[in-house]
Write an enzyme that holds these catalytic residues in place. Structure first.
Site, PDB file in Angstrom:
ATOM      1  N   THR A 292       0.842  -1.198   0.000  1.00 39.80           N
ATOM      2  CA  THR A 292       0.000   0.000   0.000  1.00 39.80           C
ATOM      3  C   THR A 292       0.872   1.241   0.000  1.00 39.80           C
ATOM      4  O   THR A 292       1.857   1.318   0.750  1.00 39.80           O
ATOM      5  CB  THR A 292      -0.976   0.071   1.191  1.00 39.80           C
ATOM      6  OG1 THR A 292      -1.505   1.401   1.268  1.00 39.80           O
ATOM      7  CG2 THR A 292      -0.296  -0.223   2.518  1.00 39.80           C
TER       8      THR A 292
ATOM      9  N   ASP B 114      -0.158   3.890   1.073  1.00 39.84           N
ATOM     10  CA  ASP B 114      -0.564   4.660   2.248  1.00 39.84           C
ATOM     11  C   ASP B 114       0.314   4.374   3.464  1.00 39.84           C
ATOM     12  O   ASP B 114       0.291   5.137   4.425  1.00 39.84           O
ATOM     13  CB  ASP B 114      -2.022   4.346   2.598  1.00 39.84           C
ATOM     14  CG  ASP B 114      -2.981   4.885   1.560  1.00 39.84           C
ATOM     15  OD1 ASP B 114      -2.645   5.921   0.947  1.00 39.84           O
ATOM     16  OD2 ASP B 114      -4.049   4.284   1.354  1.00 39.84           O
TER      17      ASP B 114
ATOM     18  N   GLY C 209      -3.977  10.087   0.574  1.00 39.73           N
ATOM     19  CA  GLY C 209      -3.915   9.678   1.982  1.00 39.73           C
ATOM     20  C   GLY C 209      -5.144  10.173   2.703  1.00 39.73           C
ATOM     21  O   GLY C 209      -5.220  11.343   3.072  1.00 39.73           O
ATOM     22  N   ARG C 210      -6.112   9.308   2.867  1.00 38.75           N
ATOM     23  CA  ARG C 210      -7.393   9.710   3.428  1.00 38.75           C
ATOM     24  C   ARG C 210      -7.309   9.805   4.958  1.00 38.75           C
ATOM     25  O   ARG C 210      -7.807  10.751   5.548  1.00 38.75           O
ATOM     26  CB  ARG C 210      -8.425   8.651   3.000  1.00 38.75           C
ATOM     27  CG  ARG C 210      -9.859   9.072   3.103  1.00 38.75           C
ATOM     28  CD  ARG C 210     -10.332   9.907   1.941  1.00 38.75           C
ATOM     29  NE  ARG C 210     -11.760  10.202   2.100  1.00 38.75           N
ATOM     30  CZ  ARG C 210     -12.344  11.298   1.689  1.00 38.75           C
ATOM     31  NH1 ARG C 210     -11.657  12.232   1.058  1.00 38.75           N
ATOM     32  NH2 ARG C 210     -13.631  11.494   1.861  1.00 38.75           N
TER      33      ARG C 210
END
Lengths: 410, 410
Positions: free
Chosen positions: B143, B145, B190-191
């Site tokens: 990922t 992230d 990037g939440r």
């Protein structure tokens, strides 16, 4: 003995990935001709900064190591401006400018830029001619838009085209991982000329590969035909990618992006002007109900050092040095032009010439209509053959700690 | 003699630039253990495609040359899905899946993915345990992230971080050519976790260099404080660049991007949800009246082959092969984890271990608050030291005609 004249170089307009390559070419050629050239200066922030007295002593402040770093540094090392000289050559700004040239004993002035910068070169060379000034004024072309006339192409275009082709290929790869129908709209720079958007065609690996459609500003854009294209594309391809120029416009001459502001207001009550990609994304969502996203390629199109074309970089530098050599021979009021030579073996080759800058400025070279194919939704093999040689080769960009190393002014 | 069991590998979730590096690692390790492994298969479009019977015969259809191309191909070569298995292990889908495993005589299943994929690994390994199936199920992390727990970092993050750091440095160079005050807002993926946005810090060449401010989702975002930061930034820097995570939120937990839809409607009457970057751009235009633009870094963050980190790519491949070796030793229900070794000379070194996949799935590793500094507008030196080793080195990506060459399924 007559005192040797000095060299002054400036940059103007939007930067490209190789505009410093041309600066490198001017500087190195200048330093190699010290029997004719007294000193090498740079103007900071173009004509506008020069009028404020902002000048850099390139010869003393840039080392040989710096020069090598400069070559692959994106952006405009000397800074830039968007400043249009008045039409009236009797305007006092000209006298002021030439007084400043005289103060620094400038004999050779090189302006690296696009259309507007060539306008500056035209005016300054005409003023010099009118007043009998001995300052020789030369234009070194740059623009990712590739829209200058009288030259086969412009420095900066090849690297931007390589960025677009590479990125569209990568986006197409990314867009194809899911099994569900999806449309990806890639919006590419180019307000009036579609050259850079057309470079998306190089991303294709075979016929009908993504990007399946390419829309340029030179062809009337119809949203109905676009929707029909997308529907047709889905018949053979689950994951469609299309390229659109930011400047696509309909038959009435209205930019498609302008329609985004018709009913839209943002939180602050202003009209929301999005790009045409976002507009088309919403249109497709509304009319076709398929998964759709739009991607606006950003300023990396003009400042990526990771996808530099070596061909472009070398040509940018050669344009700069050719300009210096020509000025030393007495030329003025000229732009350096590229001529593609049709070699017998179809190999790509180029030579350099000079064109009257008055024939260049305030004109715009758009994509020939016969290179736009399909229903205005594709480009021809001629376009592929035209762009492909310009993206070849990869220069070594100096790195430190995993990141590209650039040169900046102190 | 017992019949040898076969190997099956699949990919799931959003792609990264090195998820195929892990696939390469699984395949090569599988092929090198033919005394234990019968045949190497790939599932197409993850568990979802596998349920439809979509399987690829990797061993017969991919040559050694292909394998080398695969390693640097972005996207998910085997296709992906976003499919969540039911919580209830009694659901008939499990029986169906394991029947399909048995049909292909699968003994080893590797799923390359993020949080949701580890949830799949957890469920499948628990189902195997419950039913006495001999299928060993392993998770290979990926990922951009970097939000998986129990591992120092995740494959895919290093290359994405290198893309962000390089691009922010180039954008900062591009943003600094004019002499007038300007703000550039770079919005980064990037939440919920700010790791990738934090990588923007590596773009700095000296203290107070751009990006001057960095805002992560882990710190409450205040538009008032943001405007005050910008004003303060302009005191020392004419051309400000700031990085924001797409997921920044205020003290009430509302995403900043959600405010863009408060009053906005598009041409089609829908709420216009723009990113937080665009929202902040409009805010600054409205409140400060300075030149401002926002740039949303697009999917290139996760699929650029031009800015691959060799460290990341090698670790991704090693994670895949370590997983195969572990499964052959009898392991199941585990994810491969990275452990950073504190070498005496401060050199970066890594070893690999296994963690219980149940301890990983459905958890999220966010940036530690003590690594967020300033007024929630910067990151600490620890962050720099943490990310920098992960972006080192550049692999050779095969090229043809000036463009990267990737491997696709026939």
């Amino acid at each position: 003995m007559e005192m040797k004249k000095n060299l002054l170089v400036g940059q103007s307009g939007g930067p490209t990935a190789v505009i410093n390559g041309s600066l490198y070419g001017v500087i190195t050629e200048g330093l190699q001709n010290k029997e004719a050239i007294g000193h090498v200066y740079g103007m900071l922030n173009g004509i506008e900064g020069f009028l404020k007295g902002n000048v850099m002593d390139i010869e003393n402040d840039i080392s040989d190591n710096d020069l090598e770093l400069l070559k692959t540094t994106p952006g405009s090392f000397l800074g830039s401006c968007r400043y249009k000289l008045p039409e009236d050559l009797a305007d006092p700004v000209y006298e002021k400018l030439f007084a400043k040239f005289d103060e620094l004993n400038i004999g050779y002035f090189f302006y690296i830029g696009g259309n507007d910068s060539m306008d500056t070169v035209s005016k300054l060379s005409r003023y010099a001619d009118k007043t009998g000034s001995s300052v020789r004024v030369m234009g070194v072309p740059k623009t990712i838009d590739n829209d200058l006339v009288q030259t086969d192409h412009t420095p900066g275009f090849g690297s931007a085209a390589k960025y677009v082709a590479t990125t569209v290929r990568e986006i197409s790869t990314d867009a194809s991982v899911y099994d569900t129908k999806s449309l990806t709209i890639v919006e590419i720079m180019g307000r009036h000329a579609g050259w850079l958007t057309a470079a998306g065609v190089l991303a294709r690996k075979f016929k009908n590969d993504n990007p399946v459609y390419i829309y340029l500003p030179e062809s009337d854009f119809s949203t109905d035909e676009f929707l029909a294209d997308v529907k047709k594309g889905f018949e053979t391809n689950n994951n469609l990618v299309v390229c659109v120029s930011e400047g696509i416009q309909d038959a009435t001459g209205t930019f498609i992006c302008e329609y985004s502001g018709e009913a839209g207001v943002d939180t602050f009550g202003h009209k929301t002007l999005t790009g045409c990609g976002k507009y088309l994304e919403n249109l497709v969502k509304d009319k076709l109900g398929v998964k759709v996203r739009s991607i606006e390629l950003n300023v990396s199109q003009r400042c990526s050092s990771s996808m530099l074309s070596l061909t472009d970089l070398n040509e940018a530098a050669a344009a700069g040095s050719f300009g210096v050599a020509a000025a030393l021979k007495g030329e003025t009021g000229k732009m350096i032009a590229f001529n593609r030579i049709n070699a017998a073996d179809n190999a790509y080759a180029l030579n350099y010439s000079l064109v009257d800058v008055n024939e260049v400025c305030n004109k715009e070279k758009t994509v020939p209509v016969e290179w736009i194919t399909g229903n205005g939704n594709d480009v021809s093999q001629e376009m592929v053959d035209y762009i492909r040689p310009l993206i070849q080769g990869t220069p070594v960009v100096p790195e430190k700690d995993g990141l590209p190393l650039f040169l900046y002014r102190k």
